[in-house]
Motif scaffolding. Structure first.
Motif, PDB file in Angstrom:
ATOM      1  N   ILE A  97       0.962  -6.914   5.288  1.00  0.00           N
ATOM      2  CA  ILE A  97       0.857  -5.587   4.675  1.00  0.00           C
ATOM      3  C   ILE A  97       2.252  -4.960   4.618  1.00  0.00           C
ATOM      4  O   ILE A  97       2.984  -4.954   5.614  1.00  0.00           O
ATOM      5  CB  ILE A  97      -0.063  -4.654   5.489  1.00  0.00           C
ATOM      6  N   LEU A  98       2.617  -4.454   3.447  1.00  0.00           N
ATOM      7  CA  LEU A  98       3.823  -3.645   3.298  1.00  0.00           C
ATOM      8  C   LEU A  98       3.351  -2.223   3.017  1.00  0.00           C
ATOM      9  O   LEU A  98       2.893  -1.918   1.917  1.00  0.00           O
ATOM     10  CB  LEU A  98       4.698  -4.169   2.157  1.00  0.00           C
ATOM     11  N   ALA A  99       3.389  -1.383   4.049  1.00  0.00           N
ATOM     12  CA  ALA A  99       2.839  -0.026   3.959  1.00  0.00           C
ATOM     13  C   ALA A  99       3.955   0.980   3.732  1.00  0.00           C
ATOM     14  O   ALA A  99       4.929   1.019   4.487  1.00  0.00           O
ATOM     15  CB  ALA A  99       2.076   0.306   5.232  1.00  0.00           C
ATOM     16  N   GLY A 102       5.394   8.713   6.947  1.00  0.00           N
ATOM     17  CA  GLY A 102       4.847   7.799   7.944  1.00  0.00           C
ATOM     18  C   GLY A 102       3.543   8.288   8.528  1.00  0.00           C
ATOM     19  O   GLY A 102       3.071   7.761   9.541  1.00  0.00           O
ATOM     20  N   GLU A 103       2.943   9.276   7.881  1.00  0.00           N
ATOM     21  CA  GLU A 103       1.705   9.852   8.406  1.00  0.00           C
ATOM     22  C   GLU A 103       0.591   9.846   7.369  1.00  0.00           C
ATOM     23  O   GLU A 103      -0.326  10.663   7.430  1.00  0.00           O
ATOM     24  CB  GLU A 103       1.957  11.297   8.874  1.00  0.00           C
ATOM     25  N   SER A 104       0.653   8.934   6.426  1.00  0.00           N
ATOM     26  CA  SER A 104      -0.391   8.843   5.414  1.00  0.00           C
ATOM     27  C   SER A 104      -1.732   8.546   6.087  1.00  0.00           C
ATOM     28  O   SER A 104      -1.929   7.467   6.663  1.00  0.00           O
ATOM     29  CB  SER A 104      -0.063   7.742   4.405  1.00  0.00           C
ATOM     30  N   SER A 105      -2.644   9.508   6.024  1.00  0.00           N
ATOM     31  CA  SER A 105      -3.920   9.356   6.735  1.00  0.00           C
ATOM     32  C   SER A 105      -4.730   8.190   6.187  1.00  0.00           C
ATOM     33  O   SER A 105      -5.436   7.502   6.936  1.00  0.00           O
ATOM     34  CB  SER A 105      -4.730  10.655   6.640  1.00  0.00           C
ATOM     35  N   GLU A 106      -4.621   7.938   4.886  1.00  0.00           N
ATOM     36  CA  GLU A 106      -5.386   6.846   4.276  1.00  0.00           C
ATOM     37  C   GLU A 106      -4.952   5.491   4.833  1.00  0.00           C
ATOM     38  O   GLU A 106      -5.771   4.596   5.013  1.00  0.00           O
ATOM     39  CB  GLU A 106      -5.226   6.866   2.753  1.00  0.00           C
ATOM     40  N   ILE A 107      -3.644   5.355   5.084  1.00  0.00           N
ATOM     41  CA  ILE A 107      -3.143   4.090   5.640  1.00  0.00           C
ATOM     42  C   ILE A 107      -3.416   4.023   7.138  1.00  0.00           C
ATOM     43  O   ILE A 107      -3.840   2.983   7.654  1.00  0.00           O
ATOM     44  CB  ILE A 107      -1.637   3.934   5.350  1.00  0.00           C
ATOM     45  N   LEU A 108      -3.205   5.117   7.843  1.00  0.00           N
ATOM     46  CA  LEU A 108      -3.438   5.124   9.290  1.00  0.00           C
ATOM     47  C   LEU A 108      -4.894   4.811   9.623  1.00  0.00           C
ATOM     48  O   LEU A 108      -5.188   4.163  10.638  1.00  0.00           O
ATOM     49  CB  LEU A 108      -3.039   6.479   9.877  1.00  0.00           C
ATOM     50  N   THR A 109      -5.807   5.250   8.784  1.00  0.00           N
ATOM     51  CA  THR A 109      -7.233   4.962   8.989  1.00  0.00           C
ATOM     52  C   THR A 109      -7.509   3.460   8.960  1.00  0.00           C
ATOM     53  O   THR A 109      -8.424   2.963   9.635  1.00  0.00           O
ATOM     54  CB  THR A 109      -8.076   5.667   7.900  1.00  0.00           C
ATOM     55  N   LEU A 110      -6.708   2.738   8.181  1.00  0.00           N
ATOM     56  CA  LEU A 110      -6.920   1.301   8.025  1.00  0.00           C
ATOM     57  C   LEU A 110      -6.288   0.478   9.141  1.00  0.00           C
ATOM     58  O   LEU A 110      -6.636  -0.691   9.330  1.00  0.00           O
ATOM     59  CB  LEU A 110      -6.324   0.823   6.686  1.00  0.00           C
ATOM     60  N   ASN A 126       3.801   7.762  13.260  1.00  0.00           N
ATOM     61  CA  ASN A 126       2.726   6.896  13.745  1.00  0.00           C
ATOM     62  C   ASN A 126       2.709   5.552  13.031  1.00  0.00           C
ATOM     63  O   ASN A 126       2.468   4.515  13.651  1.00  0.00           O
ATOM     64  CB  ASN A 126       1.373   7.591  13.582  1.00  0.00           C
ATOM     65  N   MET A 127       2.955   5.549  11.708  1.00  0.00           N
ATOM     66  CA  MET A 127       2.974   4.292  10.983  1.00  0.00           C
ATOM     67  C   MET A 127       4.085   3.388  11.492  1.00  0.00           C
ATOM     68  O   MET A 127       3.896   2.178  11.663  1.00  0.00           O
ATOM     69  CB  MET A 127       3.151   4.535   9.468  1.00  0.00           C
ATOM     70  N   MET A 140       0.835  -1.204   0.000  1.00  0.00           N
ATOM     71  CA  MET A 140       0.000   0.000   0.000  1.00  0.00           C
ATOM     72  C   MET A 140       0.860   1.240   0.000  1.00  0.00           C
ATOM     73  O   MET A 140       1.950   1.256   0.591  1.00  0.00           O
ATOM     74  CB  MET A 140      -0.904   0.026   1.234  1.00  0.00           C
ATOM     75  N   GLY A 141       0.367   2.288  -0.624  1.00  0.00           N
ATOM     76  CA  GLY A 141       1.056   3.565  -0.621  1.00  0.00           C
ATOM     77  C   GLY A 141       0.234   4.593  -1.373  1.00  0.00           C
ATOM     78  O   GLY A 141      -0.463   4.256  -2.337  1.00  0.00           O
ATOM     79  N   MET A 142       0.308   5.834  -0.938  1.00  0.00           N
ATOM     80  CA  MET A 142      -0.413   6.929  -1.590  1.00  0.00           C
ATOM     81  C   MET A 142       0.535   7.752  -2.443  1.00  0.00           C
ATOM     82  O   MET A 142       1.721   7.876  -2.131  1.00  0.00           O
ATOM     83  CB  MET A 142      -1.067   7.836  -0.545  1.00  0.00           C
ATOM     84  N   GLY A 143       0.002   8.343  -3.503  1.00  0.00           N
ATOM     85  CA  GLY A 143       0.808   9.253  -4.331  1.00  0.00           C
ATOM     86  C   GLY A 143       2.033   8.582  -4.917  1.00  0.00           C
ATOM     87  O   GLY A 143       1.963   7.474  -5.460  1.00  0.00           O
ATOM     88  N   LYS A 144       3.191   9.266  -4.805  1.00  0.00           N
ATOM     89  CA  LYS A 144       4.427   8.708  -5.361  1.00  0.00           C
ATOM     90  C   LYS A 144       4.789   7.398  -4.674  1.00  0.00           C
ATOM     91  O   LYS A 144       5.321   6.488  -5.308  1.00  0.00           O
ATOM     92  CB  LYS A 144       5.578   9.712  -5.202  1.00  0.00           C
ATOM     93  N   SER A 145       4.488   7.292  -3.374  1.00  0.00           N
ATOM     94  CA  SER A 145       4.742   6.036  -2.669  1.00  0.00           C
ATOM     95  C   SER A 145       3.916   4.910  -3.261  1.00  0.00           C
ATOM     96  O   SER A 145       4.344   3.751  -3.288  1.00  0.00           O
ATOM     97  CB  SER A 145       4.408   6.183  -1.179  1.00  0.00           C
TER      98      SER A 145
END
Length: 325
Positions: free
Chosen positions: A96-98, A103-111, A132-133, A51-56
């Protein structure tokens, strides 16, 4: 306006900064966490979900593809879509490989609460060990970089490069631990050139049945030429009355016959064919047949069964069309 020297200077600067980021990465690969992450993935009974948002996310897509093609079942799930049903792909036994540089991607932290309730371990890849992640994950792999190559310090550059290399380090370490081979790689890449070389057999690409050029040894050269012309392989197999291969006649043989002023209408093909010709079985790799053709400097092969009866034929053009060359 910038000139070419400035463009080159800026380009070199980017490479220097990213090289420094990769040098910095050694310490994180040498950490206990890297070895533990490899062991955790090795023991995984399910899949690695990246999982990753944007460029990640873009980097995560590539990492998951590398895992999948090197023996570690994996796929990418977009964190935003995961909150709307795609998390259903997650099952016990998965990992999960996040990925998130901050380390503060809200979309991942929500999960994370849902993932934790399911008992699925998380390996976080971030540039912030205090994030936090990183704290919520079972294991944290650091990809902190001294600086981004972007002079504004905004566009992910060095950090995405470091993340990609960390993913490659994991995938290749696992590949070696599993004893993953070239044949294994070919099975997951049947459409690639390596897959074709390691999977395609002579039987898959040879001309057979009515497409096989075949003449009896007592016919004249002219009749053999009709067979060569009709089948379009630039050669024909020559057999005896028992359908056993006794030779081959090719375009090259024809040129020698013409130079020798042999009568094409009265001379039997058996007198001008190449006897004891090179052959191939049908069940060998096409790449092996290609090596034989190249080593003997020939453009075609007759394929025979265990009774030395022709069952097929192929030439260099067939190798090219099949992607073996």
């Amino acid at each position: 306006m910038a000139n070419q020297d400035q463009f080159r200077q800026w380009g070199r600067k980017v490479i220097d900064i990213e090289k420094a980021a990769l040098d910095n990465l050694y310490q994180f690969v040498d950490s206990d966490a890297f070895g533990q992450a490899c062991e955790l993935i090795m023991q995984c009974k399910g899949k690695v979900i990246v999982m990753g948002m944007g460029k990640s996310g873009h980097i995560g897509n590539k990492i998951s593809a590398t895992f999948a093609s090197t023996g570690t079942p994996a796929f990418f799930v977009h964190p935003g879509e995961a909150s709307h049903g795609d998390l259903g792909a997650l099952a016990k036994g998965d990992i999960i490989l996040a990925i998130s540089n901050s380390g503060e991607s809200s979309e991942i932290l929500t999960l994370m609460p849902v993932i934790q309730r399911m008992g699925v371990p998380v390996i976080a890849i971030t540039g912030k060990p205090e994030s936090n992640m990183a704290k919520l994950a079972k294991l944290h792999l650091c990809i902190e970089v001294p600086e981004e190559a972007c002079p504004l310090g905004l566009a992910p550059t060095s950090s995405t490069t470091a993340t990609l290399v960390m993913g490659d380090a994991l995938a290749v370490a696992l590949l070696q631990a599993k004893g993953f081979t070239r044949d294994d790689f070919a099975l997951s890449h049947p459409g690639g050139s390596l897959g074709r070389k390691l999977l395609l057999k002579v039987n898959d690409i040879m001309h057979k049945g009515d497409s096989l050029p075949l003449v009896k040894q007592d016919i004249c050269i002219t009749q053999a030429l009709y067979e060569i012309s009709n089948k379009g392989l630039g050669m024909t197999a020559v057999v005896d009355d028992n359908n056993t291969l006794v030779g081959i006649f090719t375009d090259g043989d024809l040129r020698r016959v013409i130079d020798a002023e042999v009568n094409l209408r009265t001379t039997p093909i058996s007198q001008v064919m190449t006897a004891n010709c090179v052959t191939s079985p049908a069940d060998v790799l096409a790449a092996q047949a290609l090596q034989v053709m190249e080593s003997k400097s020939i453009n075609g092969l007759i394929v025979v069964d265990d009774k030395q009866q022709p069952v097929g034929a192929l030439n260099m053009l067939d190798m090219v069309k099949a992607g073996v060359i």
